[in-house]
Design an enzyme around this catalytic site. Structure first.
Site, PDB file in Angstrom:
ATOM      1  N   TYR A  37       0.751  -1.151   0.066  1.00  0.00           N
ATOM      2  CA  TYR A  37      -0.101   0.087   0.082  1.00  0.00           C
ATOM      3  C   TYR A  37       0.940   1.240  -0.043  1.00  0.00           C
ATOM      4  O   TYR A  37       1.549   1.613   0.860  1.00  0.00           O
ATOM      5  CB  TYR A  37      -0.993   0.009   1.189  1.00  0.00           C
ATOM      6  CG  TYR A  37      -1.784  -1.056   1.385  1.00  0.00           C
ATOM      7  CD1 TYR A  37      -2.080  -1.908   0.122  1.00  0.00           C
ATOM      8  CD2 TYR A  37      -2.482  -1.276   2.646  1.00  0.00           C
ATOM      9  CE1 TYR A  37      -3.115  -2.918   0.411  1.00  0.00           C
ATOM     10  CE2 TYR A  37      -3.287  -2.595   2.503  1.00  0.00           C
ATOM     11  CZ  TYR A  37      -3.744  -3.293   1.437  1.00  0.00           C
ATOM     12  OH  TYR A  37      -4.544  -4.543   1.659  1.00  0.00           O
ATOM     13  N   HIS A 103       0.566 -12.135   1.172  1.00  0.00           N
ATOM     14  CA  HIS A 103      -0.434 -10.967   0.349  1.00  0.00           C
ATOM     15  C   HIS A 103      -0.940 -12.026  -0.883  1.00  0.00           C
ATOM     16  O   HIS A 103      -2.034 -11.839  -1.121  1.00  0.00           O
ATOM     17  CB  HIS A 103       0.233  -9.594  -0.113  1.00  0.00           C
ATOM     18  CG  HIS A 103      -0.782  -8.698  -0.151  1.00  0.00           C
ATOM     19  ND1 HIS A 103      -0.401  -7.286  -0.360  1.00  0.00           N
ATOM     20  CD2 HIS A 103      -2.235  -8.750  -0.401  1.00  0.00           C
ATOM     21  CE1 HIS A 103      -1.673  -6.598  -0.281  1.00  0.00           C
ATOM     22  NE2 HIS A 103      -2.599  -7.478  -0.519  1.00  0.00           N
ATOM     23  N   SER A 182     -12.944  -5.548   1.279  1.00  0.00           N
ATOM     24  CA  SER A 182     -14.171  -4.820   0.315  1.00  0.00           C
ATOM     25  C   SER A 182     -15.449  -5.434   0.833  1.00  0.00           C
ATOM     26  O   SER A 182     -16.298  -5.808  -0.232  1.00  0.00           O
ATOM     27  CB  SER A 182     -13.737  -5.230  -0.697  1.00  0.00           C
ATOM     28  OG  SER A 182     -12.404  -4.672  -1.301  1.00  0.00           O
ATOM     29  N   PHE A 188     -19.643   0.025  -4.024  1.00  0.00           N
ATOM     30  CA  PHE A 188     -20.939  -0.418  -4.534  1.00  0.00           C
ATOM     31  C   PHE A 188     -22.369  -0.316  -3.866  1.00  0.00           C
ATOM     32  O   PHE A 188     -23.254   0.175  -3.927  1.00  0.00           O
ATOM     33  CB  PHE A 188     -21.036  -1.622  -5.502  1.00  0.00           C
ATOM     34  CG  PHE A 188     -22.270  -1.990  -5.945  1.00  0.00           C
ATOM     35  CD1 PHE A 188     -23.040  -1.279  -7.030  1.00  0.00           C
ATOM     36  CD2 PHE A 188     -22.908  -3.272  -5.501  1.00  0.00           C
ATOM     37  CE1 PHE A 188     -23.951  -1.785  -7.651  1.00  0.00           C
ATOM     38  CE2 PHE A 188     -23.812  -3.610  -6.101  1.00  0.00           C
ATOM     39  CZ  PHE A 188     -24.646  -2.939  -6.984  1.00  0.00           C
TER      40      PHE A 188
END
Length: 310
Positions: A37, A103, A182, A188
């Site tokens: 990140y 990851h 997420s 969304f």
């Protein structure tokens, strides 16, 4: 991730630190970052913002995927994982990381080698627990033979149900916590993103098929009943999505990412919302893998992960 990477222009350092500190002050005690990140900058921010509270929260980070010479590189070799761990400890200003994930699975390195190295780091006291991210049930089982895998992190929400194929059940059998990233479907499920042309040029959603012009209008139509249900219950759309996850399995921990203090407050309040069986059933029917338009990732992105697919 949202603070430093992937969703448009990163926050200025002072804004990012203020946001992280605000999250701690309102009650968040699980902070998730990664070597990737912001090319390491996010770990630096977490270290600066929270070093005075280090023993008061659960710190998770990730290794095995990083920016190298301007390009993303997946590298699960033992020597690389060890180096990344040392670098992460320095950036985070700590002597241990509570949960350290691989990851991504490196297709060129047996999972046993990568997991074994992380297990050694546990024995050395540099990390507390080993995790994996975006892997299949089979990979989890193989890694768990090598060293206890305490957490699996993968995308999971109403519109991404892949963990339901096998990983959730395997986590239950092995005593592995499932961490859902997420959980709001990259924004969304908040109902806020109506026009995809408003996305920043650097926003990763521009390269995700479900947000493309040929698919997104169809997906937006799925929100009509969903937003009506949230209104009927008296909660925000984001709170409804997070409450659905909590109701699915008490072994699930969700980590909604945001740079907005208001959104942090809304998300935290979702812990007070309990859905009944009828509401859960309605949500399962409203948005699922059978009616969502577009794939989760492009072919190139899909090649980087190891999860099961419908």
């Amino acid at each position: 991730m949202n603070v430093s990477h992937a969703y448009g222009t990163p926050l200025e350092e002072n804004q990012a630190i203020e946001a992280l500190q605000a999250a701690f002050e309102m009650g968040y005690r699980h902070f998730d970052t990664a070597t990737l990140y912001g090319g390491g900058n996010n770990e630096l921010l977490v270290g600066k913002a929270l070093k005075n509270h280090r023993n008061e929260f659960f710190l998770a980070s990730k290794c095995g995927m990083a920016m190298v010479n301007g390009k993303k590189e997946i590298n699960g070799r033992p020597d690389n994982l060890r180096k990344q761990c040392e670098d992460s400890l320095k950036r985070l200003q700590t002597d241990h990381i509570d949960l350290y994930y691989l990851h991504r699975l490196d297709p060129n390195v047996p999972i046993e080698e990568s997991a074994g190295t992380l297990g050694d780091l546990v024995k050395e006291g540099k990390i507390g627990n080993v995790g994996l991210s975006e892997v299949s049930a089979d990979t989890l089982i193989r890694a768990h033979v090598e060293t206890p895998i305490k957490a699996i992190q993968s995308e999971y929400s109403l519109w991404t149900r892949n963990p339901e194929i096998a990983v959730l059940e395997t986590c239950q059998k092995l005593g592995t916590t499932f961490v859902a990233f997420s959980p709001l479907a990259r924004g969304f499920l908040t109902g806020v993103l109506k026009d995809i042309t408003e996305l920043d040029a650097k926003d990763i959603r521009n390269n995700m098929p479900r947000f493309h012009a040929e698919h997104y209008p169809n997906n937006l139509a799925l929100l009509n009943d969903y937003l009506a249900l949230a209104k009927d219950i008296g909660c925000t759309p984001a709170q409804l999505a997070l409450a659905w996850l909590r109701a699915k399995d008490d072994n699930i921990v969700s980590i909604p990412g945001t740079r907005s203090v208001q959104h942090m407050q809304d998300n935290l309040a979702a812990t007070q919302l309990t859905l009944d069986a009828k509401q859960i059933g309605l949500l399962d029917e409203m948005i699922n893998q059978n009616n969502v338009h577009g794939t989760r990732y492009t072919a190139a992105q899909q090649a980087e992960i190891d999860t099961e697919e419908f």
